[in-house]
Design a protein around this motif. Structure first.
Motif, short mmCIF file in Angstrom:
data_model
loop_
_atom_site.label_atom_id
_atom_site.label_comp_id
_atom_site.label_asym_id
_atom_site.label_seq_id
_atom_site.Cartn_x
_atom_site.Cartn_y
_atom_site.Cartn_z
N ASP A 1 0.82 -1.22 0.00
CA ASP A 1 0.00 0.00 0.00
C ASP A 1 0.85 1.26 0.00
OD1 ASP A 1 -2.62 -1.33 0.43
OD2 ASP A 1 -1.73 -1.88 2.34
N SER B 1 -10.02 1.57 2.64
CA SER B 1 -9.38 0.25 2.74
C SER B 1 -10.19 -0.74 1.92
CB SER B 1 -9.30 -0.18 4.20
OG SER B 1 -10.61 -0.26 4.76
N PRO C 1 -10.38 8.12 5.85
CA PRO C 1 -9.15 7.37 6.11
C PRO C 1 -8.88 7.26 7.60
CG PRO C 1 -8.82 9.00 4.38
CD PRO C 1 -10.15 9.30 5.00
N GLN D 1 -3.57 4.33 4.03
CA GLN D 1 -4.76 4.40 3.18
C GLN D 1 -4.72 5.58 2.20
OE1 GLN D 1 -8.19 4.31 5.78
NE2 GLN D 1 -7.56 2.39 6.74
#
Length: 494
Positions: free
Chosen positions: A110, A253, A271, A276
């Motif tokens: 991520d 997410s 978030p 994220q």
């Protein structure tokens, strides 16, 4: 060949990494029936959930990560394993240690914040390119965006299913999920803020089994007539609830992707963690979500229904329900070695070589037209293909000898490309056909990003070609073929 999945999850850090790997395991089970989760001290409920889903679980003791990587490499991993890592602490040194003990290494990311030693990097956020990464494994690939997002089967709604349930989203019914564990405890605050808005009729708030403070949340919710609490819903129940809610407030997410994929509507993002950022930015930039800070303005506006309908349509275009197929084809292709050849466009000087290949008896035998091709007919056909902007003819040049090893050609029509290929007699029997199929298809999709599928037709009796398509990751298509032919397909992300 085993699929090993390494992630951690608990009430403090949440279960997002583990649940994401569980979705990937579900998708890949047809190709990897033997699956093993490696988790530090999993609690009993999590271990039971994983085993119920069909995966074995091996508990790992808490130890420094360099020691863990060395232990796994020496005691657990096998040379033909595929290992998948999902977690922010599995950085380059850890990856480099375990990479030498397995066949392939996959990393779910991520952050794109440090060098990686993985063969394949999967980042569900869209808008990322290889330029955002430092990938040190030769030939490493990046898959990014919703087209490759590993979501559980309950959320993989096909476009036809969406069209069948075309009722306008009801933005007055709001779904709220800020992660199963909600470690920052924002569920109550957000639910209260939504219930105070005149445009909101009902709120469905969802937490997971790892949520701390369930009793306190229940006590508060008892005095809120417009609120329904849900805890630890199974995936089908969660997807059904999402479809009832025309608006949603989600963390940036996996749950926000699940909402879009399940049916979608007015998605408002809140978030809850630094990791994220990319997904939050992508969803808002693509018009698939708005920030939660806009909730009061939108949900009290007469435009809420229109915005929800437009956003739902955009989400359904992006989340097409085909991510599992793309992931399976990419993981199958990942098992192949790198090609020992380079591809180049065919030129007029290649005409004689192509005619020789075309008329070779073994090639004619498995052609749909077995008759030899006349030189004059070939010259006209070849000149037309070279002039056609929707045609691509690529020759494979052997890296060791410099000789031409084969040809793959494509005809593009709309969002579909059809291929055919052949190998020089001196290069058959070496396992090169799947490498040629894969290399050619990837080059075509780079040049034609709008192509959504690549098809190849093959005679049923041509067992070698059937096997080549399967090894390359192509999937048998449910098309109305002739009795003696099969069609294989590769899905693009365009």
């Amino acid at each position: 060949m085993r699929l090993l999945l390494r992630a951690d999850g608990n009430a403090r850090i949440g279960l997002g990494h583990v649940m994401r790997l569980l979705a990937l395991a579900e998708i890949l089970r047809p190709d990897f029936p033997e699956q093993l989760f490696l988790i530090r001290e999993p609690d009993a409920a999590l271990a039971e959930q994983l085993t119920t889903a069909g995966s074995a679980v091996q508990a790992l003791p808490v130890r420094p990560l360099p020691e863990e990587a060395a232990y796994l490499a020496a005691q657990v991993l096998r040379p033909d394993d595929v290992l998948v890592l999902d977690g922010y602490d599995f950085r380059y040194d850890y990856q480099n240690t375990v990479r030498g003990a397995v066949h392939r290494l996959v990393y779910l990311d991520d952050l794109h914040a440090y060098p990686l030693a993985a063969d394949l990097v999967l980042n569900p956020a869209g808008g990322l390119t290889m330029a955002d990464y430092e990938l040190r494994q030769p030939g490493a690939r990046l898959l990014s965006g919703p087209a490759y997002a590993p979501l559980r089967a309950a959320f993989q709604t096909k476009p036809a299913e969406n069209n069948a349930a075309a009722a306008a989203p009801d933005a007055a019914t709001v779904f709220v999920c800020l992660g199963g564990a909600d470690p920052t405890h924002q569920t109550r605050r957000v639910a209260a803020e939504l219930l105070a808005l005149p445009g909101v009729r009902h709120v469905h708030a969802v937490v997971g089994g790892a949520y701390q403070g369930w009793e306190t949340l229940q006590t508060w919710a008892a005095g809120q007539p417009g609120l329904t609490l849900h805890r630890q819903l199974a995936a089908p129940e969660l997807a059904a609830l999402m479809r009832r809610c025309g608006a949603a407030v989600c963390s940036a997410s996996t749950v926000s992707y699940e909402y879009c994929a399940a049916g979608g509507g007015l998605l408002l993002l809140l978030p809850t963690a630094a990791n994220q950022h990319d997904l939050d930015h992508y969803l808002r930039a693509a018009g698939l979500a708005r920030p939660y800070t806009a909730a009061a303005n939108i949900l009290t506006s007469s435009e809420a229904g229109r915005i929800a309908t437009e956003m739902q349509a955009a989400q359904r275009r992006v989340f097409d329900g085909q991510a599992p197929t793309r992931l399976r084809q990419e993981l199958r292709a990942l098992l192949l070695p790198p090609p020992p050849f380079a591809l180049r466009p065919a030129t007029a000087a290649d005409s004689a070589q192509l005619l020789t290949w075309t008329n070779e008896p073994a090639v004619r035998r498995f052609s749909f037209n077995p008759e030899p091709v006349a030189a004059a007919d070939h010259e006209r056909w070849f000149a037309a293909r070279l002039a056609d902007e929707n045609a691509r003819l690529l020759l494979a040049r052997d890296a060791a000898t410099g000789h031409s090893a084969g040809l793959i050609r494509f005809a593009v029509e709309g969002d579909t490309a059809t291929l055919s290929y052949l190998l020089d007699a001196n290069f058959r029997g070496r396992g090169l056909a799947p490498l040629l199929l894969l290399a050619g298809t990837r080059q075509l999709l780079t040049q034609f990003p709008g192509v959504r599928r690549v098809l190849g037709h093959v005679q049923t009796a041509n067992a070698a070609s059937v096997h080549a398509f399967e090894r390359a990751g192509f999937r048998l298509q449910p098309l109305a073929n002739e009795a003696d032919s099969l069609t294989f397909g590769w899905l693009g992300a365009g």
